[in-house]
Design a protein around this motif. Structure first.
Motif, PDB file in Angstrom:
ATOM      1  N   TRP A 232      -2.578 -16.740 -25.240  1.00 18.58           N
ATOM      2  CA  TRP A 232      -3.063 -15.399 -25.543  1.00 18.58           C
ATOM      3  C   TRP A 232      -4.324 -15.158 -24.718  1.00 18.58           C
ATOM      4  O   TRP A 232      -5.268 -15.940 -24.748  1.00 18.58           O
ATOM      5  CB  TRP A 232      -3.375 -15.241 -27.024  1.00 18.58           C
ATOM      6  CG  TRP A 232      -3.713 -13.832 -27.398  1.00 18.58           C
ATOM      7  CD1 TRP A 232      -4.953 -13.292 -27.546  1.00 18.58           C
ATOM      8  CD2 TRP A 232      -2.785 -12.779 -27.648  1.00 18.58           C
ATOM      9  NE1 TRP A 232      -4.859 -11.955 -27.871  1.00 18.58           N
ATOM     10  CE2 TRP A 232      -3.543 -11.616 -27.945  1.00 18.58           C
ATOM     11  CE3 TRP A 232      -1.389 -12.693 -27.654  1.00 18.58           C
ATOM     12  CZ2 TRP A 232      -2.940 -10.390 -28.251  1.00 18.58           C
ATOM     13  CZ3 TRP A 232      -0.797 -11.473 -27.953  1.00 18.58           C
ATOM     14  CH2 TRP A 232      -1.568 -10.343 -28.249  1.00 18.58           C
ATOM     15  N   ASN A 233      -4.334 -14.060 -23.963  1.00 18.21           N
ATOM     16  CA  ASN A 233      -5.496 -13.692 -23.159  1.00 18.21           C
ATOM     17  C   ASN A 233      -6.379 -12.775 -24.007  1.00 18.21           C
ATOM     18  O   ASN A 233      -6.014 -11.634 -24.281  1.00 18.21           O
ATOM     19  CB  ASN A 233      -5.041 -12.984 -21.880  1.00 18.21           C
ATOM     20  CG  ASN A 233      -6.190 -12.700 -20.925  1.00 18.21           C
ATOM     21  OD1 ASN A 233      -7.306 -12.420 -21.342  1.00 18.21           O
ATOM     22  ND2 ASN A 233      -5.901 -12.756 -19.638  1.00 18.21           N
ATOM     23  N   THR A 236      -7.570  -9.375 -22.174  1.00 20.02           N
ATOM     24  CA  THR A 236      -6.590  -8.279 -22.087  1.00 20.02           C
ATOM     25  C   THR A 236      -5.921  -8.015 -23.433  1.00 20.02           C
ATOM     26  O   THR A 236      -5.218  -7.021 -23.595  1.00 20.02           O
ATOM     27  CB  THR A 236      -5.503  -8.617 -21.062  1.00 20.02           C
ATOM     28  OG1 THR A 236      -4.798  -9.794 -21.493  1.00 20.02           O
ATOM     29  CG2 THR A 236      -6.101  -8.859 -19.688  1.00 20.02           C
ATOM     30  N   SER A 238      -3.450  -9.706 -24.815  1.00 22.16           N
ATOM     31  CA  SER A 238      -2.002  -9.721 -24.597  1.00 22.16           C
ATOM     32  C   SER A 238      -1.504 -11.141 -24.351  1.00 22.16           C
ATOM     33  O   SER A 238      -2.287 -12.046 -24.055  1.00 22.16           O
ATOM     34  CB  SER A 238      -1.621  -8.813 -23.421  1.00 22.16           C
ATOM     35  OG  SER A 238      -2.289  -9.213 -22.239  1.00 22.16           O
ATOM     36  N   PHE A 240       0.632 -14.041 -22.387  1.00 17.94           N
ATOM     37  CA  PHE A 240       1.082 -14.442 -21.053  1.00 17.94           C
ATOM     38  C   PHE A 240       1.898 -15.725 -21.185  1.00 17.94           C
ATOM     39  O   PHE A 240       1.611 -16.573 -22.047  1.00 17.94           O
ATOM     40  CB  PHE A 240      -0.100 -14.688 -20.117  1.00 17.94           C
ATOM     41  CG  PHE A 240      -0.802 -13.441 -19.659  1.00 17.94           C
ATOM     42  CD1 PHE A 240      -0.578 -12.932 -18.380  1.00 17.94           C
ATOM     43  CD2 PHE A 240      -1.673 -12.760 -20.504  1.00 17.94           C
ATOM     44  CE1 PHE A 240      -1.226 -11.785 -17.947  1.00 17.94           C
ATOM     45  CE2 PHE A 240      -2.326 -11.611 -20.085  1.00 17.94           C
ATOM     46  CZ  PHE A 240      -2.091 -11.112 -18.797  1.00 17.94           C
ATOM     47  N   TYR A 271       4.618 -14.208 -16.577  1.00 14.12           N
ATOM     48  CA  TYR A 271       4.759 -12.886 -17.183  1.00 14.12           C
ATOM     49  C   TYR A 271       3.571 -12.530 -18.072  1.00 14.12           C
ATOM     50  O   TYR A 271       2.973 -13.399 -18.714  1.00 14.12           O
ATOM     51  CB  TYR A 271       6.000 -12.837 -18.090  1.00 14.12           C
ATOM     52  CG  TYR A 271       7.319 -12.940 -17.385  1.00 14.12           C
ATOM     53  CD1 TYR A 271       7.919 -11.818 -16.809  1.00 14.12           C
ATOM     54  CD2 TYR A 271       7.995 -14.154 -17.305  1.00 14.12           C
ATOM     55  CE1 TYR A 271       9.151 -11.905 -16.182  1.00 14.12           C
ATOM     56  CE2 TYR A 271       9.220 -14.253 -16.672  1.00 14.12           C
ATOM     57  CZ  TYR A 271       9.795 -13.124 -16.110  1.00 14.12           C
ATOM     58  OH  TYR A 271      11.010 -13.204 -15.471  1.00 14.12           O
ATOM     59  N   GLU A 272       3.275 -11.240 -18.123  1.00 10.13           N
ATOM     60  CA  GLU A 272       2.512 -10.669 -19.228  1.00 10.13           C
ATOM     61  C   GLU A 272       3.539  -9.975 -20.103  1.00 10.13           C
ATOM     62  O   GLU A 272       4.297  -9.117 -19.616  1.00 10.13           O
ATOM     63  CB  GLU A 272       1.463  -9.667 -18.739  1.00 10.13           C
ATOM     64  CG  GLU A 272       0.657  -9.073 -19.885  1.00 10.13           C
ATOM     65  CD  GLU A 272      -0.421  -8.092 -19.422  1.00 10.13           C
ATOM     66  OE1 GLU A 272      -1.277  -7.720 -20.243  1.00 10.13           O
ATOM     67  OE2 GLU A 272      -0.391  -7.695 -18.231  1.00 10.13           O
ATOM     68  N   LYS A 274       4.961  -7.924 -23.568  1.00 13.95           N
ATOM     69  CA  LYS A 274       4.754  -7.038 -24.706  1.00 13.95           C
ATOM     70  C   LYS A 274       5.906  -7.229 -25.696  1.00 13.95           C
ATOM     71  O   LYS A 274       6.956  -7.771 -25.349  1.00 13.95           O
ATOM     72  CB  LYS A 274       4.715  -5.575 -24.239  1.00 13.95           C
ATOM     73  CG  LYS A 274       3.727  -5.288 -23.119  1.00 13.95           C
ATOM     74  CD  LYS A 274       2.292  -5.546 -23.505  1.00 13.95           C
ATOM     75  CE  LYS A 274       1.320  -5.168 -22.398  1.00 13.95           C
ATOM     76  NZ  LYS A 274      -0.076  -5.523 -22.717  1.00 13.95           N
ATOM     77  N   ILE A 315       4.628 -11.079 -13.077  1.00 17.33           N
ATOM     78  CA  ILE A 315       3.415 -10.654 -12.386  1.00 17.33           C
ATOM     79  C   ILE A 315       3.158 -11.549 -11.173  1.00 17.33           C
ATOM     80  O   ILE A 315       2.495 -11.134 -10.232  1.00 17.33           O
ATOM     81  CB  ILE A 315       2.194 -10.651 -13.328  1.00 17.33           C
ATOM     82  CG1 ILE A 315       2.002 -12.015 -13.989  1.00 17.33           C
ATOM     83  CG2 ILE A 315       2.341  -9.565 -14.388  1.00 17.33           C
ATOM     84  CD1 ILE A 315       0.720 -12.132 -14.796  1.00 17.33           C
ATOM     85  N   GLY A 368      -7.724  -7.807 -15.407  1.00 14.48           N
ATOM     86  CA  GLY A 368      -6.564  -8.213 -16.189  1.00 14.48           C
ATOM     87  C   GLY A 368      -5.274  -8.366 -15.427  1.00 14.48           C
ATOM     88  O   GLY A 368      -4.221  -8.625 -16.030  1.00 14.48           O
ATOM     89  N   LYS A 369      -5.319  -8.241 -14.092  1.00 15.37           N
ATOM     90  CA  LYS A 369      -4.114  -8.348 -13.277  1.00 15.37           C
ATOM     91  C   LYS A 369      -4.345  -9.340 -12.133  1.00 15.37           C
ATOM     92  O   LYS A 369      -5.467  -9.495 -11.658  1.00 15.37           O
ATOM     93  CB  LYS A 369      -3.734  -6.983 -12.687  1.00 15.37           C
ATOM     94  CG  LYS A 369      -3.510  -5.877 -13.720  1.00 15.37           C
ATOM     95  CD  LYS A 369      -2.318  -6.176 -14.619  1.00 15.37           C
ATOM     96  CE  LYS A 369      -2.123  -5.048 -15.641  1.00 15.37           C
ATOM     97  NZ  LYS A 369      -1.013  -5.377 -16.595  1.00 15.37           N
TER      98      LYS A 369
END
Length: 425
Positions: A232-233, A236, A238, A240, A271-272, A274, A315, A368-369
């Motif tokens: 978990w980041n 961000t 979110s 990963f 991946y990120e 959702k 990503i 965040g990218k």
């Protein structure tokens, strides 16, 4: 009579005052400590980084975590010869030497994380937790609480890595034991792929609720063959994950794929994710050479056909068969600024395309990218030239788990040589 003041006397007086001032400054300004990088291991690190092998002969240590008191906990994937599933190492006086080592837990596993007042530890079929006291020590190593149990374990790709977010949601990887959801008799893909009902994705549970099963959770993301790296980041907010790609392209379909393609495809993916994302496994795979997602041969693909269905894209896509086994976003202040908020990834295997492998990579991030090309940060775990291995050369280490210490140091677990390495700057 008044004494005469001569130029010579004034000069001597000024010199004495200057000397006194210099001496006062020398006493008030402490000497700056000069740090020298030290690396007595076989690993190769960027200039300025020190590397130490702080644990040896520990068995198949997979993922690891560091408590607030500096104690290291590592999960073992193999338990034999009287060994336990979890090993604890602690340098109590912080002199660089481990002075306390203990083992506990009867079952093997991979996932491992200190969160709040608990140590969470995965088995191959669930997740348990151990309560910690105010000194961040485990209160009772013999009686963990069960958080999740009964998750499918078919023996292959059965690790249960996990992550926990700020709301105490628990995200658990459940990998597929079937490489491409392939029917063993026809070599065609199962339609629908019933494995996806209980594996091939990430499931969401609660980290603070006991005795959960599949029925208490939900499938957070699907179409992921085996996301051994998951985190978990908190920047961000979110999830990963790093996913292992399938194999066997030319083994099962030699009329479609060459041996070279088998060695170089498909990509290992980052991946990120959702909620409700689908990453396309098993009907597709990501081709990093073409930068597109193509149909799997089990589902009518020939290496060129593109899926009409829409799936989430990675990503970052890495060369095939590198085996990304853990991911960590660096939030410490010890390392140079370029590493802040970027991702370290432990690669557990090798790429014939790169003729490299068994290394820790770094992916720079901005806002965040991913931002820029990934690079090899820590190399030579193999202990040999993978492009031209010497006759009789044997593999030394395989990086598997990553953790960040309270001071910002980076720790790496090696499940082949049984070592734990510490990287400082």
């Amino acid at each position: 009579m008044k004494s005469a003041t001569t130029p010579r006397n004034l000069t001597l007086c000024a010199a004495a005052m200057l000397l006194a001032l210099v001496c006062l400054q020398c006493k008030s300004e402490p000497k700056k400590e000069i740090k020298v990088a030290v690396n007595k291991t076989i690993l190769k690190a960027p200039e300025g980084f020190s590397v130490a092998e702080i644990g040896k002969e520990l068995g198949a240590v997979r993922h690891l975590t560091i408590a607030k008191n500096g104690a290291i906990y590592a999960n073992r994937s193999v338990v034999k010869d009287g060994a336990k599933g979890i090993v604890m190492l602690w340098d109590k006086d912080e002199d660089g030497v481990i002075d306390d080592q203990k083992e506990f837990a009867d079952l093997p596993g991979t996932g491992m994380l200190v969160k709040g007042n608990y140590l969470y530890a995965a088995t191959n079929s669930g997740v348990n937790r151990y309560a910690m006291n105010e000194r961040h020590e485990i209160i009772d190593t013999d009686n963990p609480e069960t958080i999740v149990e009964g998750l499918i374990d078919m023996g292959r790709d059965n690790a249960k890595p996990f992550a926990i977010d700020t709301e105490d949601n628990l995200y658990v990887t459940i990998g597929s034991w079937n490489d491409a959801c392939r029917d063993q008799e026809t070599n065609t893909g199962m339609i629908p792929c019933t494995i996806l009902d209980s594996a091939g994705g990430i499931w969401k549970f609660k980290a603070d609720k006991l005795n959960q099963t599949y029925a208490d959770g939900s499938r957070y993301a699907t179409g992921l063959k085996n996301t051994v790296g998951i985190t978990w980041n908190f920047r961000t907010n979110s999830l990963f994950a790093t996913d292992h790609g399938r194999g066997g392209l030319s083994n099962f379909y030699p009329e479609v794929f060459t041996k070279k393609q088998n060695d170089e495809l498909p990509a290992e993916t980052f991946y990120e994710l959702k909620e409700n994302d689908d990453a396309g496994w098993p009907s597709t795979y990501y081709d990093h050479q073409k930068n597109k997602r193509v149909l799997s041969p089990e589902y009518g693909g020939d290496g060129e056909k593109v899926s009409e269905e829409k799936f989430v894209d990675p990503i970052v896509a890495f060369p095939a068969h590198l085996g990304p086994n853990d991911v960590l976003f660096y939030s410490g202040d010890m390392f140079p600024e370029k590493y802040k908020n970027g991702a370290f990834i432990a690669f557990h295997n090798q790429s014939k395309e790169l003729k490299k492998g068994f290394f820790v990579a770094f992916v720079p991030f901005k806002n965040g990218k991913p931002d820029g090309e990934w690079e090899i940060f820590l190399d030579n775990f193999a202990g040999m030239d993978l492009a031209n291995p010497a006759e009789g050369a044997g593999l030394k280490h395989r990086p598997c788990g990553l953790a960040q210490g309270p001071d910002g140091a980076l720790y790496i677990a090696d499940d082949f040589g049984g070592s734990i390495f510490k990287v400082t700057y």
